[in-house]
Design an enzyme around this catalytic site. Sequence first.
Site, PDB file in Angstrom:
ATOM      1  CB  CYS A 164      38.271   2.652  11.592  1.00 28.66           C
ATOM      2  SG  CYS A 164      36.995   2.760  10.320  1.00 28.66           S
ATOM      3  CG  HIS A 216      39.582  -8.452  10.819  1.00 25.81           C
ATOM      4  ND1 HIS A 216      38.517  -7.833  10.194  1.00 25.81           N
ATOM      5  CD2 HIS A 216      40.334  -7.466  11.369  1.00 25.81           C
ATOM      6  CE1 HIS A 216      38.640  -6.531  10.336  1.00 25.81           C
ATOM      7  NE2 HIS A 216      39.732  -6.278  11.047  1.00 25.81           N
ATOM      8  CD  GLU A 245      32.981  -2.681   9.600  1.00 32.70           C
ATOM      9  OE1 GLU A 245      33.064  -2.089  10.699  1.00 32.70           O
ATOM     10  OE2 GLU A 245      33.251  -2.165   8.510  1.00 32.70           O
ATOM     11  CB  CYS A 264      35.627  -3.931   6.618  1.00 33.72           C
ATOM     12  SG  CYS A 264      36.471  -4.070   8.203  1.00 33.72           S
ATOM     13  N   GLY A 320      39.432  -5.109   7.466  1.00 34.69           N
ATOM     14  CA  GLY A 320      38.996  -6.423   6.997  1.00 34.69           C
ATOM     15  C   GLY A 320      39.680  -6.808   5.698  1.00 34.69           C
TER      16      GLY A 320
END
Length: 278
Positions: free
Chosen positions: A71, A163, A212, A221, A224
């Site tokens: 994360c 992703h 997400e 994100c 991301g």
Amino acid sequence: MKFTKMHGIGNDYVYVNCFKEEVKDPENLSIKLSNRHTGIGSDGLILIKPSTKADFFMDMYNADGSRGKMCGNGIRCVGKYVYDHKMTDKTSLSIETLSGIKYLELNVGEDGKVILVKVNMGEPILKTKDIPVVFDKERVINEPFTVDGINYNLTAVSMGNPHAIVYIDDVDGLEIEKTGPKFEFDSRFPERVNTEFVKVLDRKNIQMRVWERGSGETMACGTGACAVATASILNGYVDNDVTIHLLGGDLTISWEGEGNDLYMKGNAVTVFEGDYPV
Ligand SMILES: N[C@H](CCC[C@H](N)C(=O)O)C(=O)O
């Protein structure tokens, strides 16, 4: 259970210091406290734990209780949390994650608290089997990919989590609540997927929204944004230093291309501390 609410450009999580608190069922706890009506309200739960391999261990759960392996916005807040709570006096930190060890540089403000964090996110992962995505090529770089009857050009990247990046003309007008789940639960992503809907503004600026895995649309994100920068550099759309504009704010990404680590820089904010009845 004592907790701290923090966010990185609006991607908000509940943080629990597991040096002091014991969390028995993080999956269900994340579901309960993420609820924005009956819980604390967040995109998920992040546990700060001891590590034998690094300075600390970040254990992250999405709002649906699924365990995330990395994360980006969260790891910046972990760096801020441990410094601001005097669990370390180092401004260069290593954080163990389920996707390996990441390295942080903390920028401390005049009040002695962390305001910005730069993260070495490691090298982006491009092999289809490692993302994972089911596709008949070794990589997915700007390949035709139809979802729900709509034709896209897909680039697939892992930053330790999967992703799917697609470029569209109208990011603001996208019905992400409808389109996001079509990607997330597409069987060609056996571990589901985080999906970024992207518009390149110029060679140094990109606009994106994200659906997400396990949390739905979030304000931002981090992984991301890194995946989007990777895809856009690989496709030749932008330079090696780029600003990603997300709903919740901006992240700056640097990547010198394959064989190099990617760097992300952004804020980390403490909102409030509290006690949650468990
Ligand atoms: N939903 C992601 C985890 C959170 C990633 C995101 N919040 C970030 O800042 O990188 C996953 O299941 O892979």
